[in-house]
Structures are given as C-alpha cells and as structure tokens.
Design a protein around this motif. Structure first.
Motif, PDB file in Angstrom:
ATOM      1  N   TYR A  23       0.835  -1.198   0.000  1.00 40.26           N
ATOM      2  CA  TYR A  23       0.000   0.000   0.000  1.00 40.26           C
ATOM      3  C   TYR A  23       0.875   1.256   0.000  1.00 40.26           C
ATOM      4  CZ  TYR A  23      -3.389   3.429   1.842  1.00 40.26           C
ATOM      5  OH  TYR A  23      -4.174   4.539   2.057  1.00 40.26           O
ATOM      6  N   ILE A  24       1.906   1.255   0.824  1.00 38.60           N
ATOM      7  CA  ILE A  24       2.827   2.396   0.893  1.00 38.60           C
ATOM      8  C   ILE A  24       3.503   2.607  -0.456  1.00 38.60           C
ATOM      9  CG2 ILE A  24       4.984   3.239   1.937  1.00 38.60           C
ATOM     10  CD1 ILE A  24       2.419   3.500   3.665  1.00 38.60           C
ATOM     11  N   ARG A  25       3.933   1.533  -1.099  1.00 33.75           N
ATOM     12  CA  ARG A  25       4.548   1.635  -2.432  1.00 33.75           C
ATOM     13  C   ARG A  25       3.584   2.319  -3.399  1.00 33.75           C
ATOM     14  NH1 ARG A  25       4.574  -3.593  -4.305  1.00 33.75           N
ATOM     15  NH2 ARG A  25       2.519  -3.066  -5.049  1.00 33.75           N
ATOM     16  N   ASP A  26       2.321   1.884  -3.368  1.00 30.56           N
ATOM     17  CA  ASP A  26       1.326   2.470  -4.269  1.00 30.56           C
ATOM     18  C   ASP A  26       1.132   3.963  -3.988  1.00 30.56           C
ATOM     19  OD1 ASP A  26       0.984  -0.011  -5.447  1.00 30.56           O
ATOM     20  OD2 ASP A  26      -0.907  -0.442  -4.415  1.00 30.56           O
ATOM     21  N   LEU A  27       1.065   4.345  -2.715  1.00 27.44           N
ATOM     22  CA  LEU A  27       0.895   5.762  -2.375  1.00 27.44           C
ATOM     23  C   LEU A  27       2.087   6.599  -2.832  1.00 27.44           C
ATOM     24  CD1 LEU A  27      -0.726   5.721   1.179  1.00 27.44           C
ATOM     25  CD2 LEU A  27      -1.831   5.989  -1.046  1.00 27.44           C
ATOM     26  N   LYS A  28       3.283   6.074  -2.626  1.00 32.12           N
ATOM     27  CA  LYS A  28       4.480   6.795  -3.083  1.00 32.12           C
ATOM     28  C   LYS A  28       4.427   7.011  -4.586  1.00 32.12           C
ATOM     29  CE  LYS A  28       8.566   6.382  -1.268  1.00 32.12           C
ATOM     30  NZ  LYS A  28       9.841   5.963  -0.686  1.00 32.12           N
ATOM     31  N   ASN A  29       4.006   5.973  -5.305  1.00 32.33           N
ATOM     32  CA  ASN A  29       3.919   6.081  -6.756  1.00 32.33           C
ATOM     33  C   ASN A  29       2.876   7.107  -7.194  1.00 32.33           C
ATOM     34  OD1 ASN A  29       5.953   4.205  -7.132  1.00 32.33           O
ATOM     35  ND2 ASN A  29       4.555   2.496  -7.383  1.00 32.33           N
ATOM     36  N   LEU A  30       1.856   7.327  -6.370  1.00 29.70           N
ATOM     37  CA  LEU A  30       0.833   8.321  -6.674  1.00 29.70           C
ATOM     38  C   LEU A  30       1.300   9.755  -6.381  1.00 29.70           C
ATOM     39  CD1 LEU A  30      -2.348   6.558  -5.234  1.00 29.70           C
ATOM     40  CD2 LEU A  30      -1.844   7.013  -7.652  1.00 29.70           C
ATOM     41  N   GLY A  31       2.350   9.900  -5.563  1.00 29.22           N
ATOM     42  CA  GLY A  31       2.849  11.229  -5.211  1.00 29.22           C
ATOM     43  C   GLY A  31       2.491  11.694  -3.819  1.00 29.22           C
ATOM     44  N   VAL A  32       1.988  10.795  -2.972  1.00 32.99           N
ATOM     45  CA  VAL A  32       1.687  11.148  -1.583  1.00 32.99           C
ATOM     46  C   VAL A  32       3.002  11.243  -0.810  1.00 32.99           C
ATOM     47  CG1 VAL A  32       0.529  10.405   0.541  1.00 32.99           C
ATOM     48  CG2 VAL A  32      -0.575  10.043  -1.683  1.00 32.99           C
ATOM     49  N   GLY A  33       3.175  12.340  -0.057  1.00 29.82           N
ATOM     50  CA  GLY A  33       4.381  12.531   0.749  1.00 29.82           C
ATOM     51  C   GLY A  33       4.205  12.023   2.172  1.00 29.82           C
TER      52      GLY A  33
END
Length: 132
Positions: A23-33
């Motif tokens: 989930y964290i990987r996906d958020l990082k890929n979306l641009g969430v800091g």
C-alpha cells in the motif's frame, strides 16, 4: 496530482496489516508525501508536494479515544495486526482502546508514528522496505 479515487483503489487491495508495505509503495507512486489517519472516525488527510492535500471521508462512526495511552498493550495489538490477525476496523478499535488518537505515515522517512490525544509520540517504527 493524486486523487482520493486513486488512493481508494490502492487501499482496496489491503486486507490486513500484512498488506501495508505494498500500500505504501502504491501511495508513493501516486505522489503522496505523508498522511494522517484519525482514529476517532477513520478519516485520512493526504499531503503531496507543496500545498496539495486531499481528505478522505470518515470510514466509520465515532470511536472514543482512551484518555490514557497503554503503549505496551497497543504495541502487542499492532504486531498482531501487522501479522494479518485483525482487519482494519478491529485495529482502529484497538487504537482507540489503548489511547491512540492518530498515526502519521511519512513516506520520505518511511516511518509510521502513533500519537495520543495530547500529541505525544507513543511509538514510531520504520515502514518495511518496499520496491518503488
């Protein structure tokens, strides 16, 4: 710019705490800091570059947060959740029961920090490495 819809799609893949690193990987890929999740109702504030902020609505009815934190008991419940023994709603109930008001996940530092109602840091841990 990320959207709540894209975040929801990433979150839909999460079945237990064991799914958290992906989930964290996906958020990082979306641009969430970083993001803050509030235990009282499960709403989450997501932050990106600059002033970017998206707010996800409450996930459940209000939970009362214990006035006094029990870090030892919470840490045990957290370990259980991370091993896949509990679902998200159960975990949030355990957070409330043990005095956790919110958690903040910093994707740059790869940390997840839990806070009580007075803003005191109760526990911080490293998010397991993920392939980005």
């Amino acid at each position: 710019m990320f959207t709540i819809e894209a975040i929801k799609a990433a979150h839909a893949k999460v079945k237990s705490g064991a799914d958290f690193p992906a989930y964290i990987r996906d958020l990082k890929n979306l641009g969430v800091g970083y993001y803050e999740t509030w235990v009282t109702d499960g709403h989450t504030d997501y932050y990106g570059a600059g002033e970017e902020k998206q707010v996800a609505v409450a996930q459940y009815g209000p939970l009362d947060i214990a006035a006094t934190a029990n870090v030892t008991a919470f840490a045990q419940r957290l370990r259980e959740h991370q091993q896949g023994a509990t679902d998200y709603l159960t975990f949030c109930g355990h957070c409330a029961e043990h005095g956790v008001e919110k958690w903040v996940v910093c994707l740059d530092k790869m940390t997840c920090t839990y806070y009580d109602t007075a803003g005191n840091e109760l526990l911080q841990e490293k998010v397991p490495d993920v392939m980005v």
